[in-house]
Enzyme design. Structure first.
Site, PDB file in Angstrom:
ATOM      1  N   HIS A  17    -128.077  -0.390  26.418  1.00 10.86           N
ATOM      2  CA  HIS A  17    -129.062  -1.258  27.078  1.00 10.86           C
ATOM      3  C   HIS A  17    -128.711  -1.460  28.558  1.00 10.86           C
ATOM      4  O   HIS A  17    -129.538  -1.234  29.434  1.00 10.86           O
ATOM      5  CB  HIS A  17    -129.096  -2.600  26.336  1.00 10.86           C
ATOM      6  CG  HIS A  17    -130.057  -3.591  26.899  1.00 10.86           C
ATOM      7  ND1 HIS A  17    -131.248  -3.885  26.294  1.00 10.86           N
ATOM      8  CD2 HIS A  17    -129.999  -4.363  28.011  1.00 10.86           C
ATOM      9  CE1 HIS A  17    -131.893  -4.786  27.017  1.00 10.86           C
ATOM     10  NE2 HIS A  17    -131.147  -5.098  28.049  1.00 10.86           N
ATOM     11  N   GLU A  18    -127.477  -1.848  28.809  1.00 10.28           N
ATOM     12  CA  GLU A  18    -127.107  -2.155  30.203  1.00 10.28           C
ATOM     13  C   GLU A  18    -127.087  -0.896  31.065  1.00 10.28           C
ATOM     14  O   GLU A  18    -127.423  -0.943  32.241  1.00 10.28           O
ATOM     15  CB  GLU A  18    -125.755  -2.887  30.267  1.00 10.28           C
ATOM     16  CG  GLU A  18    -125.677  -4.183  29.454  1.00 10.28           C
ATOM     17  CD  GLU A  18    -126.874  -5.123  29.610  1.00 10.28           C
ATOM     18  OE1 GLU A  18    -127.507  -5.129  30.679  1.00 10.28           O
ATOM     19  OE2 GLU A  18    -127.180  -5.837  28.633  1.00 10.28           O
ATOM     20  N   GLU A  30    -128.504 -13.014  37.634  1.00 13.41           N
ATOM     21  CA  GLU A  30    -129.877 -12.928  37.157  1.00 13.41           C
ATOM     22  C   GLU A  30    -130.238 -14.220  36.444  1.00 13.41           C
ATOM     23  O   GLU A  30    -129.434 -14.712  35.666  1.00 13.41           O
ATOM     24  CB  GLU A  30    -130.074 -11.760  36.183  1.00 13.41           C
ATOM     25  CG  GLU A  30    -131.549 -11.479  35.967  1.00 13.41           C
ATOM     26  CD  GLU A  30    -131.829 -10.271  35.063  1.00 13.41           C
ATOM     27  OE1 GLU A  30    -132.915  -9.738  35.138  1.00 13.41           O
ATOM     28  OE2 GLU A  30    -130.953  -9.903  34.282  1.00 13.41           O
ATOM     29  N   ALA A  90    -124.872  -9.553  27.680  1.00 12.50           N
ATOM     30  CA  ALA A  90    -124.355  -8.657  28.703  1.00 12.50           C
ATOM     31  C   ALA A  90    -125.279  -8.685  29.912  1.00 12.50           C
ATOM     32  O   ALA A  90    -126.392  -9.199  29.817  1.00 12.50           O
ATOM     33  CB  ALA A  90    -124.282  -7.233  28.155  1.00 12.50           C
ATOM     34  N   MET A  91    -124.808  -8.119  31.018  1.00 16.32           N
ATOM     35  CA  MET A  91    -125.608  -8.134  32.249  1.00 16.32           C
ATOM     36  C   MET A  91    -125.416  -6.822  33.002  1.00 16.32           C
ATOM     37  O   MET A  91    -124.298  -6.323  33.125  1.00 16.32           O
ATOM     38  CB  MET A  91    -125.177  -9.341  33.101  1.00 16.32           C
ATOM     39  CG  MET A  91    -125.829  -9.410  34.455  1.00 16.32           C
ATOM     40  SD  MET A  91    -127.634  -9.664  34.328  1.00 16.32           S
ATOM     41  CE  MET A  91    -128.157  -8.892  35.847  1.00 16.32           C
ATOM     42  N   GLU A  92    -126.524  -6.315  33.546  1.00 16.67           N
ATOM     43  CA  GLU A  92    -126.553  -4.949  34.075  1.00 16.67           C
ATOM     44  C   GLU A  92    -126.203  -4.781  35.541  1.00 16.67           C
ATOM     45  O   GLU A  92    -126.610  -3.782  36.148  1.00 16.67           O
ATOM     46  CB  GLU A  92    -127.950  -4.381  33.854  1.00 16.67           C
ATOM     47  CG  GLU A  92    -129.061  -4.996  34.728  1.00 16.67           C
ATOM     48  CD  GLU A  92    -129.837  -6.119  34.055  1.00 16.67           C
ATOM     49  OE1 GLU A  92    -129.268  -6.790  33.174  1.00 16.67           O
ATOM     50  OE2 GLU A  92    -131.005  -6.326  34.415  1.00 16.67           O
TER      51      GLU A  92
HETATM   52  N1  BES Z   1    -130.534  -8.689  32.028  1.00 19.07           N
HETATM   53  C1  BES Z   1    -130.047  -9.162  30.789  1.00 19.07           C
HETATM   54  C2  BES Z   1    -129.096 -10.328  30.916  1.00 19.07           C
HETATM   55  C3  BES Z   1    -129.794 -11.644  31.133  1.00 19.07           C
HETATM   56  C4  BES Z   1    -130.354 -12.314  30.066  1.00 19.07           C
HETATM   57  C5  BES Z   1    -129.858 -12.204  32.379  1.00 19.07           C
HETATM   58  C6  BES Z   1    -130.999 -13.524  30.272  1.00 19.07           C
HETATM   59  C7  BES Z   1    -130.520 -13.405  32.599  1.00 19.07           C
HETATM   60  C8  BES Z   1    -131.079 -14.071  31.534  1.00 19.07           C
HETATM   61  C9  BES Z   1    -129.329  -8.062  30.035  1.00 19.07           C
HETATM   62  O1  BES Z   1    -129.686  -6.783  30.363  1.00 19.07           O
HETATM   63  C10 BES Z   1    -129.700  -8.231  28.596  1.00 19.07           C
HETATM   64  O2  BES Z   1    -130.831  -8.005  28.280  1.00 19.07           O
HETATM   65  N2  BES Z   1    -128.756  -8.619  27.762  1.00 19.07           N
HETATM   66  C11 BES Z   1    -129.030  -8.878  26.375  1.00 19.07           C
HETATM   67  C12 BES Z   1    -128.319  -7.916  25.506  1.00 19.07           C
HETATM   68  C13 BES Z   1    -129.138  -6.715  25.173  1.00 19.07           C
HETATM   69  C14 BES Z   1    -128.390  -5.753  24.296  1.00 19.07           C
HETATM   70  C15 BES Z   1    -130.462  -7.040  24.549  1.00 19.07           C
HETATM   71  C16 BES Z   1    -128.534 -10.264  26.056  1.00 19.07           C
HETATM   72  O3  BES Z   1    -127.767 -10.791  26.844  1.00 19.07           O
HETATM   73  O4  BES Z   1    -128.921 -10.803  25.031  1.00 19.07           O
HETATM   74 ZN    ZN Z   2    -131.559  -6.271  29.594  1.00 17.88          ZN
END
Ligand code: BES
Ligand code: ZN
Length: 971
Positions: free
Chosen positions: A363-364, A193, A328-330
């Site tokens: 979240h994930e 992503e 993290a990543m989903e």
């Molecule tokens: N989809 C995001 C990861 C992501 C962030 C991908 C930026 C590409 C660019 C993931 O679900 C996410 O939001 N992760 C957060 C943590 C969450 C607990 C808010 C993060 O990585 O900060």
């Molecule tokens: Zn997210």
């Protein structure tokens, strides 16, 4: 005059995007090109992106848009990848089944830094080779066929490819870790992503091109491979390698594909609904995965029930990756995490760590529905993924871990979003984006926090039950499909539509029965609102409203305006911008107002739809608190008398208002000081009640307002003022600090507050705190770090220890050896707040080098050093000196880069520093990140600080003087 104008024409936006280029036109244009210009035509040569790096052939690139054409659509990918963890390269083969919707002679898809070979198309008539052109700027390939590919038949693209494993945190990248025995182990993992699947295999890398994926990974015997789906078989290949085959995925977007080759260990458990959950981590840390495993089981079961849609895959793996840029990543079925986010040690991790781990998993896993099952059509509506996942963190934790009291943290999210949203440089929740930088920039406070806050406001307005019915309806309607905002609003409207009630979801049936819809006895209130027209005002325009209250006995005159800190984009040393020239803003929000009065404890609702409105209340009241529990995304000005009565109420009986209401008054009054609508004196008068405050939300909010003021003074070296501000802050919280025990007893908020307060007191040199912490540090150090400290006190103890060179070195060594990520994190914070410049310099270098402190932690280290008055200059110099390295490693537009830029410059509050920041960023080209939004935000922040300091320092000085006199006289 120097100007801070962002170049309106960037490399990426050189040409306006238009609706997808019709293929007939494309074919016509192509044939024209071939007819009239046999070689590279002159007009194409003038347009550098059209015919950028051509791999083979001499034709110009046949597609001119950043978005792919909709003419060829993938349905199934068969992907085999073979990473070599010794040479740090990978090879692969992909076969893509495509639907051809229009006659074409070129297939346009994505690839980034991949070497392709043996590219062919299987057609019903046989196999034919395809010629490959590359547009490296748009990260696209064009596969040219010598004959038209007619629509309507089945086709399969075959491609072979190879590349280096990436040395960044994106695409298919290398990660490594050191074992206790000192051996370095390599692994390879993915982060796709938003636009990096194309760096691992050629694909149609846009979220609306959903397809099924059948993945196979080749690995050595010492490794395991995992991917989105369970492994179904392993084939032995020559050369002592194994090919793991995974089950075919459900229909999904490319950015959710994932695979990891590593020597991780795992632990597993089944959910009540029969899904196998596994946690993967390096062997020496697998004993820290119990909490994550339990939390994931509990949370997945919760979502299965809450959404009334079963999680569709047989398994969910959660992997802790040693090098990870985001939190993290989903990825569907294989969520990936920073080690620090996933690993939890019952004795060494704090309560805040536990909340963080539970929240990040919540979240994930929420994304498995919001994002994976139902995906935004395009990145302009990223908030439909991220805003929802953020919002669901709190809903899910409330239900699964009520004892963590995580809901209290929600308020902070809204305030966080408002910080960014109070400048012109903010953007609407839904914002047009096209290129990878703009897409990355969408992962910001507006998509996440504002998104979650406006959803929460809507939930409050419609009631939790109606909201739940509506979102289930949305998820069911659009499963395995893509959506835009309007789909969400439609799904939340008319939820008891009688046409649909022959097949309601169980929750819908229950809700609609309860509200008498089927019996025809009544209507559900929410049905009468035009949700789209309300929510469009929150998602399609930037900023948030300030509601002014004018009391006229039982009539209350309400008016709204946009809250803007700086009403003009600042230019370096541009006084006009800093002192704010009023520009007319014509924004109106439809605001679901709530209020409570001294006469009743019930929450009243009122939908404010115009610039001014009148509210009548039945009785004369002493006070009215609007925005009950701060569930709305707006702030309130009560006017001079209104604030007086609030101050009186807080002084006399602060618990008449809820904890959240008290925190929100503190927040709002200081926001109003920033735009000179309320005097600083009023805000400080209001804060004096805090000497009686015990609640975490109000206390942390007050410190979040007061500490930056203190720091502004500290940086200017106005020693007398600094001292009296410190005395004032410590005075306010002295009783509360003194009452803290140096152990781990109490509820989650009590423990979190303890850790926060002790750190505050020790850093501000409060003698009783410092001597206790020093004593504990010495005992711990003398034991060689063997004795255990109460977890909640460690941050303060380490911080005091890091003040001396000897203590600092001891902590650094302990960091090197520790396997507990939360311990490491606390030491890292302590190391960065030391006053020893040489040590600060060393930690910056060390974390960029990535040997002991991982480079993934560099952004946090840098920002933390910059908040230290002794490190501020150092951090700014370091950021500038290493800019090129940083944007390569973390990618232009990423939240890590934005965090560094705004974090390091946030504390600046002088025109000289504003000019210095401008001098560095303004000359940067787009390729060097010059057009990033965070740069404009940095200027805005500094201009806001300059304005604050200029208007408020004299008043602050006299208020503090008066207070000191008053206290002395009292003694
Ligand atoms: N989809 C995001 C990861 C992501 C962030 C991908 C930026 C590409 C660019 C993931 O679900 C996410 O939001 N992760 C957060 C943590 C969450 C607990 C808010 C993060 O990585 O900060
Ligand atoms: Zn997210």
């Amino acid at each position: 005059m120097l100007r801070f104008i962002r170049p309106s024409q960037s490399k990426w936006s050189a040409r306006q995007s238009s609706p997808v280029f019709p293929v007939a036109m494309l074919v016509a244009l192509l044939s024209l090109v071939v007819l009239v210009f046999p070689a590279v035509p002159a007009w194409a040569a003038q347009l550098p992106y059209w015919n950028s790096r051509i791999i083979s052939g001499t034709q110009p690139f046949p597609w001119h848009e950043m978005r792919l054409p909709q003419t060829v659509v993938p349905t199934h990918y068969d992907l085999t990848i073979h990473p070599n963890l010794t040479t740090l390269t990978f090879t692969g083969v992909v076969r893509i089944l495509v639907d051809v919707l229009e006659d074409v002679d070129a297939i346009v898809m994505h690839a980034k830094d991949l070497k392709t070979s043996n590219v062919k198309l299987t057609t019903p008539q046989g196999v034919r080779p395809l010629q490959v052109l590359e547009n490296s700027v748009y990260q696209q390939l064009a596969l040219l066929s010598d004959k038209v590919i007619p629509k309507g038949e089945d086709y399969k693209i075959h491609m072979e490819f190879s590349a280096n494993l990436s040395d960044t945190y994106h695409g298919f990248y290398k990660s490594s870790y050191r074992t206790g025995g000192g051996e370095v182990r390599i692994l390879a993992s993915t982060q796709f992503e938003a636009t990096f699947a194309r760096a691992a295999f050629p694909c149609f890398d846009e979220p609306s091109f959903k397809a099924n994926f059948t993945i196979a990974i080749v690995r050595e015997s010492r490794h395991v491979a995992i991917s989105n789906m369970p492994k179904i078989k392993t084939v032995n290949l020559p050369g002592n390698v194994f090919e793991d085959h995974f089950a075919t995925t459900v229909k999904m977007s490319t950015y959710l594909v994932a695979f990891i080759v590593s020597d991780f260990h795992s632990v597993s458990k089944m959910t009540q609904h029969g899904v196998k959950i596994s946690i993967y981590a390096v062997a020496e840390k697998i004993n820290q995965t119990d909490f994550a495993l339990d939390a994931a089981v509990r949370l997945l079961d919760f979502y299965d029930t809450y959404f009334s849609i079963p999680y569709p895959l047989p398994k969910q793996d959660l992997a802790a990756i040693p090098d990870f840029q985001a939190g993290a990543m989903e990825n569907w079925g294989l969520t990936t995490y920073r080690e620090e986010a996933l690993l939890y040690h019952p004795e060494k991790s704090s309560m805040a760590d536990k909340v963080q781990t539970a929240r990040i998993i919540a979240h994930e896993l929420a994304h498995q529905w919001f994002g994976n099952l139902v995906t935004m059509e395009w990145w302009n509506d990223l908030w439909l993924n991220e805003g929802f996942a953020k919002f669901m963190e709190f809903i899910a934790l409330d239900m699964t871990y009520p004892e963590l009291e995580a809901n209290d943290l929600f308020l902070g999210k809204c305030y966080h979003a408002m910080e960014m949203d109070s400048f012109l440089s903010s953007h609407p929740i839904s914002t047009p984006v096209e290129n990878p930088t703009e897409i990355q920039e969408m992962f910001d406070e507006v998509s996440y926090d504002k998104g979650a806050c406006v959803l929460n406001m809507l939930k409050d307005f419609l009631t939790a039950e109606a909201f739940e019915v509506g979102i289930i309806r949305y998820l069911k309607r659009y499963s395995y499909r893509n959506t835009a905002n309007s789909h969400l609003w439609e799904s939340l409207t008319n939820i008891c539509d009688s046409n649909e009630l022959h097949d309601p979801s169980p929750k819908q049936r229950e809700f609609c029965w309860k509200h008498g819809i089927q019996s025809g006895e009544g209507r559900y209130e929410g049905n009468k609102f035009d949700i789209k027209s309300i929510m469009d005002t929150w998602t399609l325009q930037k900023g948030f409203p300030l509601v002014n209250i004018d009391f006229k006995n039982r009539k209350i005159l309400l008016s709204q305006q946009r809250y803007l800190k700086i009403e003009k984009e600042p230019a370096a040393a541009d006084d006009a911008a800093i002192t704010a020239v009023k520009i007319p803003e014509n924004q109106i929000w439809k605001i679901p107002l709530t209020y409570k009065t001294s006469a009743s404890n019930t929450t009243h609702h009122f939908l404010m739809k115009s610039a001014v409105d009148l509210l009548r209340i039945p009785n004369q009241v002493d006070w009215i608190k609007f925005n009950v529990d701060m569930s709305g995304y707006y702030i309130v000005d009560y006017g001079k008398d209104g604030w007086k009565s609030m101050i009186k109420l807080l002084q006399k009986n602060h618990t008449a208002l809820s904890n959240k209401d008290r925190a929100s008054l503190i927040h709002d009054v200081f926001r109003l000081v920033s735009i000179e609508k309320v005097s600083l004196q009023t805000a400080l008068d209001l804060s004096t009640y805090l000497s009686k405050e015990k609640d975490i939300m109000a206390v942390t909010q007050a410190l979040a307002e007061l500490i930056p003021i203190y720091k502004m003074i500290e940086r200017r070296e106005i020693f007398l003022l600094e001292e009296s501000m410190k005395v004032f802050m410590l005075d306010l919280f002295k009783d509360l600090i003194d009452s803290q025990r140096w152990d781990d007893s109490g509820s989650t908020p009590e423990r979190t507050l303890r850790s926060y307060l002790l750190m505050f007191a020790c850093v501000r040199n409060y003698t009783p705190c410092v001597s206790k912490a020093r004593q504990l540090f010495n005992v711990w150090k003398d034991s060689g770090g063997k004795t255990s400290l109460p977890v909640d006190t460690t941050l303060a103890v380490y911080a005091v220890g890091a003040q001396t060179a000897e203590g600092w070195d001891f902590l650094f060594e302990h960091y090197r050896q520790s396997l507990q990520m939360s311990v490491k994190h606390r030491i890292q914070v302590a190391l960065t707040i030391s006053p020893l410049r040489q040590k600060l310099k060393m930690i910056l270098q060390e974390s960029l080098r990535g040997e002991v402190i991982k480079t993934q932690d560099f952004p946090d280290v840098l920002v933390s050093v910059s908040r230290n008055p002794k490190g501020q200059r150092l951090a700014w110099d370091f950021l500038r000196a290493n800019w090129a390295t940083l944007i390569h490693k973390f990618e232009i537009g990423s939240s890590a880069i934005a965090h560094m830029v705004t974090g390091v410059t946030n504390p600046f509050s002088t025109k000289t520093m504003l000019t210095s920041v401008w001098k560095f960023f303004n000359p940067l080209t787009d390729e060097m990140g010059g057009d990033m939004r965070c740069i404009q935000q940095a200027y805005d922040n500094i201009a806001g600080n300059v304005r604050w300091a200029e208007t408020n320092f004299p008043e602050l000085q006299s208020w503090l003087r008066k207070r000191q006199r008053f206290i002395h006289e009292d003694l």
